[in-house]
Scaffold this active site. Structure first.
Site, PDB file in Angstrom:
ATOM      1  N   ALA A 156      22.953  37.676   9.783  1.00 28.72           N
ATOM      2  CA  ALA A 156      22.666  36.336  10.702  1.00 28.72           C
ATOM      3  C   ALA A 156      23.030  35.448   9.771  1.00 28.72           C
ATOM      4  CB  ALA A 156      21.349  36.600  11.149  1.00 28.72           C
TER       5      ALA A 156
ATOM      6  N   GLU B 284      25.435  34.651   7.933  1.00 25.34           N
ATOM      7  CA  GLU B 284      26.828  34.260   8.144  1.00 25.34           C
ATOM      8  C   GLU B 284      27.051  33.698   9.474  1.00 25.34           C
ATOM      9  OE1 GLU B 284      25.803  37.414   6.411  1.00 25.34           O
ATOM     10  OE2 GLU B 284      26.269  35.988   4.402  1.00 25.34           O
TER      11      GLU B 284
ATOM     12  N   ALA C 153      20.201  40.151  15.122  1.00 23.84           N
ATOM     13  CA  ALA C 153      18.905  40.517  15.217  1.00 23.84           C
ATOM     14  C   ALA C 153      18.441  40.482  13.712  1.00 23.84           C
ATOM     15  CB  ALA C 153      18.821  41.999  15.666  1.00 23.84           C
ATOM     16  N   VAL C 154      17.421  39.592  13.690  1.00 24.99           N
ATOM     17  CA  VAL C 154      16.559  39.307  12.520  1.00 24.99           C
ATOM     18  C   VAL C 154      15.221  40.013  12.513  1.00 24.99           C
ATOM     19  CG1 VAL C 154      16.058  37.852  10.721  1.00 24.99           C
ATOM     20  CG2 VAL C 154      17.763  37.253  11.960  1.00 24.99           C
TER      21      VAL C 154
ATOM     22  N   GLY D 148       8.461  42.771   5.054  1.00 22.97           N
ATOM     23  CA  GLY D 148       7.197  42.537   4.381  1.00 22.97           C
ATOM     24  C   GLY D 148       7.559  41.286   3.366  1.00 22.97           C
ATOM     25  N   THR D 149       8.397  40.528   3.575  1.00 15.99           N
ATOM     26  CA  THR D 149       8.810  39.369   2.558  1.00 15.99           C
ATOM     27  C   THR D 149       9.008  38.103   3.406  1.00 15.99           C
ATOM     28  OG1 THR D 149      10.919  39.766   2.206  1.00 15.99           O
ATOM     29  CG2 THR D 149       9.746  40.882   0.683  1.00 15.99           C
TER      30      THR D 149
ATOM     31  N   HIS E 155      11.628  36.466   3.394  1.00 17.26           N
ATOM     32  CA  HIS E 155      13.311  36.578   3.782  1.00 17.26           C
ATOM     33  C   HIS E 155      13.567  36.446   5.111  1.00 17.26           C
ATOM     34  CE1 HIS E 155      17.278  38.037   2.173  1.00 17.26           C
ATOM     35  NE2 HIS E 155      17.413  38.527   3.475  1.00 17.26           N
TER      36      HIS E 155
ATOM     37  N   PHE F 234      22.294  31.246  21.894  1.00 16.33           N
ATOM     38  CA  PHE F 234      21.532  31.818  20.745  1.00 16.33           C
ATOM     39  C   PHE F 234      21.268  33.120  21.376  1.00 16.33           C
ATOM     40  CE2 PHE F 234      17.476  31.680  18.541  1.00 16.33           C
ATOM     41  CZ  PHE F 234      17.909  31.616  17.101  1.00 16.33           C
TER      42      PHE F 234
HETATM   43  N1  INI Z   1      20.582  40.044   8.451  1.00 14.62           N
HETATM   44  C1  INI Z   1      20.274  40.114   9.665  1.00 14.62           C
HETATM   45  O1  INI Z   1      21.250  39.914  10.444  1.00 14.62           O
HETATM   46  N2  INI Z   1      19.206  40.483   9.968  1.00 14.62           N
HETATM   47  C2  INI Z   1      18.125  40.758   9.222  1.00 14.62           C
HETATM   48  O2  INI Z   1      17.043  41.333   9.728  1.00 14.62           O
HETATM   49  C3  INI Z   1      18.343  40.782   7.857  1.00 14.62           C
HETATM   50  N3  INI Z   1      17.388  40.850   7.024  1.00 14.62           N
HETATM   51  O3  INI Z   1      16.209  41.221   7.181  1.00 14.62           O
HETATM   52  O4  INI Z   1      17.479  41.014   5.771  1.00 14.62           O
HETATM   53  C4  INI Z   1      19.652  40.312   7.249  1.00 14.62           C
HETATM   54  N4  INI Z   1      19.739  39.820   6.138  1.00 14.62           N
HETATM   55  C5  INI Z   1      21.236  39.792   5.693  1.00 14.62           C
HETATM   56  C6  INI Z   1      21.843  38.395   5.814  1.00 14.62           C
HETATM   57  O5  INI Z   1      21.850  37.948   7.142  1.00 14.62           O
HETATM   58  C7  INI Z   1      23.037  38.140   4.927  1.00 14.62           C
HETATM   59  O6  INI Z   1      23.997  38.923   5.521  1.00 14.62           O
HETATM   60  C8  INI Z   1      22.791  38.320   3.324  1.00 14.62           C
HETATM   61  O7  INI Z   1      21.700  37.635   2.916  1.00 14.62           O
HETATM   62  C9  INI Z   1      24.069  38.081   2.507  1.00 14.62           C
HETATM   63  O8  INI Z   1      24.476  36.815   2.735  1.00 14.62           O
END
Ligand code: INI
Length: 160
Positions: free
Chosen positions: A59, A61, A83-84, A88-89, A91, A116
């Protein structure tokens, strides 16, 4: 008779071209969003050759990829899917929040509808529910909104 005029889109945008930009992260959910979006467009008369697919790692990117795709000038709307899912953090907040604000900024800057279809959920179960099970398919919803917004912008331009 009020004499008022309402500008509104329809689910019909003859000849319009759509980009579907999707994240690969959580692919088990996002693939269903992509399938839902493609199906909604096709069943509303969009030709397969007027739909192009793009995939990026996550997400985070999505805003850059959607920007580059929108700037090509080949599309009437960009449908963004991902999908994000909360862990537990903190992030989740960074990824979901920045993706959302990047996509809104992009829509405002380009004047092209950027819809969106990024799920932001507390659990995997909530994500599954929104990707083609009991809470519908948010990819299909994002595609329908793209179709309506293209039609809406055409109505504003007097081309409906
Ligand atoms: N990317 C997602 O699309 N969904 C997530 O739930 C997610 N989590 O939870 O970490 C996620 N992380 C990766 C992020 O989008 C980047 O690709 C990565 O940080 C590299 O830039």
């Amino acid at each position: 008779m009020s004499g008022s005029v309402t500008f509104e889109g329809r689910f019909d945008a003859q000849g319009a071209r759509f980009a579907i930009v999707a994240a690969r992260f959580n692919a088990f959910v996002v693939d269903s969003l992509v399938a839902g979006a493609e199906d909604a467009l096709r069943r509303h008369g969009v030709a397969a050759e007027n739909i192009a697919h793009y995939k990026v790692p996550g997400a985070w990117e999505l805003p850059l990829a959607a920007k580059k795709v929108a700037e090509q000038g080949n599309f009437d709307a960009v449908i963004v899917l991902g999908a994000v899912i909360r862990g537990g953090t903190p992030h989740f907040e960074f990824v979901a929040g920045q993706a959302a604000s990047g996509l809104m900024a992009l829509q405002q800057a380009t004047g092209i509808p950027v819809t969106f279809g990024l799920l932001t959920t507390d659990s995997i179960e909530q994500a599954v529910e929104r990707s083609g099970t009991k809470a519908g398919n948010k990819g299909a919803d994002a595609a329908m909104t793209a179709l309506e917004m293209v039609s809406f912008l055409r109505a504003l331009d007097g081309n409906a």
